[in-house]
Scaffold this motif. Sequence first.
Motif, short mmCIF file in Angstrom:
data_model
loop_
_atom_site.label_atom_id
_atom_site.label_comp_id
_atom_site.label_asym_id
_atom_site.label_seq_id
_atom_site.Cartn_x
_atom_site.Cartn_y
_atom_site.Cartn_z
N ILE B 68 47.48 34.63 52.95
CA ILE B 68 46.33 35.06 52.14
C ILE B 68 46.84 35.50 50.78
CG2 ILE B 68 44.49 36.77 51.90
CD1 ILE B 68 44.20 36.74 54.94
N HIS B 69 46.17 35.04 49.75
CA HIS B 69 46.50 35.50 48.40
C HIS B 69 45.27 36.20 47.86
CE1 HIS B 69 48.85 35.28 44.65
NE2 HIS B 69 47.64 35.28 44.08
N HIS B 70 45.40 37.46 47.57
CA HIS B 70 44.22 38.25 47.21
C HIS B 70 43.64 37.88 45.83
CE1 HIS B 70 41.41 41.54 47.11
NE2 HIS B 70 41.90 41.95 45.95
N ALA B 71 42.33 37.81 45.77
CA ALA B 71 41.61 37.65 44.50
C ALA B 71 40.30 38.41 44.65
CB ALA B 71 41.36 36.18 44.20
N SER B 72 39.96 39.22 43.67
CA SER B 72 38.82 40.13 43.86
C SER B 72 37.51 39.59 43.29
CB SER B 72 39.13 41.48 43.19
OG SER B 72 39.25 41.30 41.78
N GLN B 73 37.59 38.58 42.42
CA GLN B 73 36.36 38.14 41.75
C GLN B 73 35.91 36.75 42.19
OE1 GLN B 73 38.13 38.83 37.81
NE2 GLN B 73 36.35 40.11 37.33
N VAL B 74 34.64 36.44 41.88
CA VAL B 74 34.08 35.12 42.20
C VAL B 74 33.45 34.52 40.94
CG1 VAL B 74 32.44 33.86 43.65
CG2 VAL B 74 33.48 35.98 44.49
N VAL B 75 33.78 33.28 40.66
CA VAL B 75 33.08 32.56 39.59
C VAL B 75 31.83 31.95 40.21
CG1 VAL B 75 33.18 30.65 37.95
CG2 VAL B 75 35.20 32.06 38.33
N GLU B 76 30.67 32.33 39.69
CA GLU B 76 29.42 31.80 40.25
C GLU B 76 29.16 30.40 39.70
OE1 GLU B 76 27.92 33.43 42.55
OE2 GLU B 76 28.80 35.44 42.31
N MET B 77 28.33 29.64 40.45
CA MET B 77 28.01 28.27 40.07
C MET B 77 27.34 28.20 38.68
SD MET B 77 28.92 25.91 42.11
CE MET B 77 29.43 25.61 43.81
N SER B 78 26.56 29.23 38.38
CA SER B 78 25.74 29.19 37.16
C SER B 78 26.49 29.67 35.92
CB SER B 78 24.51 30.06 37.38
OG SER B 78 24.93 31.37 37.73
N GLU B 79 27.71 30.17 36.10
CA GLU B 79 28.42 30.73 34.94
C GLU B 79 28.93 29.66 33.99
OE1 GLU B 79 30.91 34.42 35.38
OE2 GLU B 79 30.72 33.88 37.48
N LYS B 80 28.98 30.02 32.71
CA LYS B 80 29.55 29.10 31.73
C LYS B 80 31.07 29.07 31.90
CE LYS B 80 25.88 29.14 28.43
NZ LYS B 80 25.44 29.17 27.03
N PRO B 81 31.62 27.86 32.02
CA PRO B 81 33.02 27.71 32.39
C PRO B 81 34.01 28.55 31.57
CG PRO B 81 31.95 25.59 32.51
CD PRO B 81 30.94 26.56 31.96
N ILE B 82 34.02 28.36 30.27
CA ILE B 82 35.06 29.01 29.46
C ILE B 82 34.93 30.53 29.51
CG2 ILE B 82 36.03 29.19 27.13
CD1 ILE B 82 36.55 26.50 28.40
N GLN B 83 33.69 30.98 29.45
CA GLN B 83 33.42 32.42 29.54
C GLN B 83 33.92 32.98 30.88
OE1 GLN B 83 29.47 32.87 27.94
NE2 GLN B 83 29.22 34.85 28.97
N ALA B 84 33.62 32.25 31.96
CA ALA B 84 34.04 32.70 33.30
C ALA B 84 35.56 32.78 33.39
CB ALA B 84 33.49 31.74 34.35
N LEU B 85 36.24 31.80 32.81
CA LEU B 85 37.71 31.79 32.88
C LEU B 85 38.29 32.99 32.14
CD1 LEU B 85 38.43 27.99 32.23
CD2 LEU B 85 38.62 29.21 34.40
N GLN B 87 36.67 35.92 31.50
CA GLN B 87 36.25 37.22 32.02
C GLN B 87 36.69 37.46 33.45
OE1 GLN B 87 32.05 37.11 31.34
NE2 GLN B 87 32.24 37.61 29.16
N LYS B 88 36.96 36.40 34.19
CA LYS B 88 37.28 36.59 35.61
C LYS B 88 38.68 36.10 35.94
CE LYS B 88 32.62 37.01 37.25
NZ LYS B 88 31.51 36.45 38.05
N LYS B 89 39.64 36.84 35.39
CA LYS B 89 41.03 36.44 35.57
C LYS B 89 41.50 36.66 37.00
CE LYS B 89 42.40 37.23 30.77
NZ LYS B 89 42.07 35.86 30.31
N ASP B 90 40.82 37.53 37.73
CA ASP B 90 41.21 37.75 39.13
C ASP B 90 40.23 37.06 40.09
OD1 ASP B 90 43.00 38.80 41.01
OD2 ASP B 90 41.64 40.46 41.47
#
Lengths: 355, 355
Positions: B68-85, B87-90
């Motif tokens: 298991i490799h821990h990651a705390s965040q989720v990129v949602e389907m509706s998020e804008k790709p570049i913004q999500a990348l 803002q959601k580094k984890d």
Amino acid sequence: MANAQRSRYSIAVDTMGGDRGAAEVVRGVALALKEFKDIDEIILVGPKRMLEQMLKKVDLNKDRRLTIHHASQVVEMSEKPIQALKQKKDSSLVRSIELVKEGRAGAVVSLGNTGALMAGATLKLRPVKGIERPALATVIPSHKHHFLLIDAGANPETTGLQLAHNAILGNIYYKSILPNKNPRIGLLTIGSEEGKGTERIATAHEHLKKISHKINYIGPIEGFDTFKNVADVVVTDGFTGNCVLKSLESCFTTLSGFLKKELGATPFRQLGAVLSKGAFTAMKDQLSPEHYSGAPLLGINGLVLKTHGSSNRKFIRSAIRIANEGLRDDLTKKIQKGIAEGNAIVEESEAPAKA
Amino acid sequence: MANAQRSRYSIAVDTMGGDRGAAEVVRGVALALKEFKDIDEIILVGPKRMLEQMLKKVDLNKDRRLTIHHASQVVEMSEKPIQALKQKKDSSLVRSIELVKEGRAGAVVSLGNTGALMAGATLKLRPVKGIERPALATVIPSHKHHFLLIDAGANPETTGLQLAHNAILGNIYYKSILPNKNPRIGLLTIGSEEGKGTERIATAHEHLKKISHKINYIGPIEGFDTFKNVADVVVTDGFTGNCVLKSLESCFTTLSGFLKKELGATPFRQLGAVLSKGAFTAMKDQLSPEHYSGAPLLGINGLVLKTHGSSNRKFIRSAIRIANEGLRDDLTKKIQKGIAEGNAIVEESEAPAKA
């Protein structure tokens, strides 16, 4: 009836170039004349003597609504369009277009070489003022809901402004042939986020937002949406439109054949297929392109309809009906007006308008 | 097993972002581990505690092939790709890609936001030397014959040279996953005449002719040909490919629903449907995308597979199988070699090569 009136509503039918031969075209014309009493005149374009004999066979040789216009040559399906137009000046295809150019007819229906028909019509009849390239519009049948795809292949390298013109053309044509006076116009792209896709999509989107008081623009749509009754008119470039349309046809043909084979594979399945035949008939009726056969090349001065080379008499009858309705509805004038209005709005907001 | 070896064949599975939740992903992983004994290691990327509990439920908490490799965040389907990348580094998506970048894993399988996955993989893993843009490859099931569509949406504005690269990528991938060692490569265009279509098609055609001793290039094909078993790899730009793929899915879903409804409309039809059930089952089996779920983003340094957001455990199992086979087959190395060879041939004939 005055001759001018008669010419305006006359339909030139290119009898040559279809896969089933001129006799099938003549039979389609016979169906149309019988069913649609408001047709003024059909001009059969092709070899005179042959056509006369065919008319005799279907007891139409004395129909006053029929005229024959002689043409000695045939443009074959496999010929290169521009070459064919140059070398076959007395072909039924070229002569048919010329009848519209000369004002002798208002519309052309042809089963022949699509490229030659589009090139000939564009060169001889010229695009409507304010339009750079015409677009091919085709009705795609679906469950409960048919939609119009424009452009289905006339203009493969479409600019943003040309996409906006396709939307205007599609809107006017849809209202003319389908019972919906405020069709929803969607711009086909990848991902429905605003601005997603390509630069020309972004440009088209901006233009369409500006004219959204004139047309019911619902915004970008994805391929997923096409059959979902989300949009009535799917606007795209001629390259994408052609690839989508033909891939759908290819898929449908292959899978129908597959299902048919599987249903015939065992006696049980054969019996099942007989019992559930109604379901397949209902689908076939709903999905048959028969009622909207005839894809018009929109945006030129004159009404030019292309029907599939393999069209049978019923398809030809439908294409003639659509041509007749388009003439009665003054489709070309509406298009000229719609494009002028659209361009004025776009130009007002940015001088000069660039795609 | 040596740790380096283990990392090279390790598969990072992004457990978050699918429509059915992480539990379904874990069940897919369980199926894959059970069935494919040659999988070295699967790294589940997501919230550690949650994943540990899920593994207990499927009795996998002690499987030595699982990490298991821990990651705390989720990129949602509706998020804008570049913004999500940014803002959601984890996020599980970003962390999965980073495992490949760091050499801790060889491949990523993700059900998440397609745009974010493609952008993240391209930015972090970088395109293979000699390639400007990666392409998404997807297997389209058909009767008797599956074909590969490339690009299904990664690069909407594709140049002629990039189309030629798509052909090379598709050729290598097809040989890796389907039992045909000399796939027929077709270039999707409108009208199959040489030179018809757009300028980029003409350029791509010239490039492909030059490398036709390396790949089995059969020339331009039309949409009509796609389901006709004419080509095994259908090469196109990401805009057209995406529109074709999603329109086909939309059509198939709508018409299947239509048929189902019609077959249930009367007791006779219902009985018929029961008797002919075998036919529908045979079609469903043949046409299910299950066996080739997982569309790889080809042309980057690393193996990144996107599976549909709605994938169930069986689809996830298949994607893991494809990732494992791709790693065993040294897909990325083969691509690096294929592109270098292709570019050398093109550049030799015209210095410098322009698309």
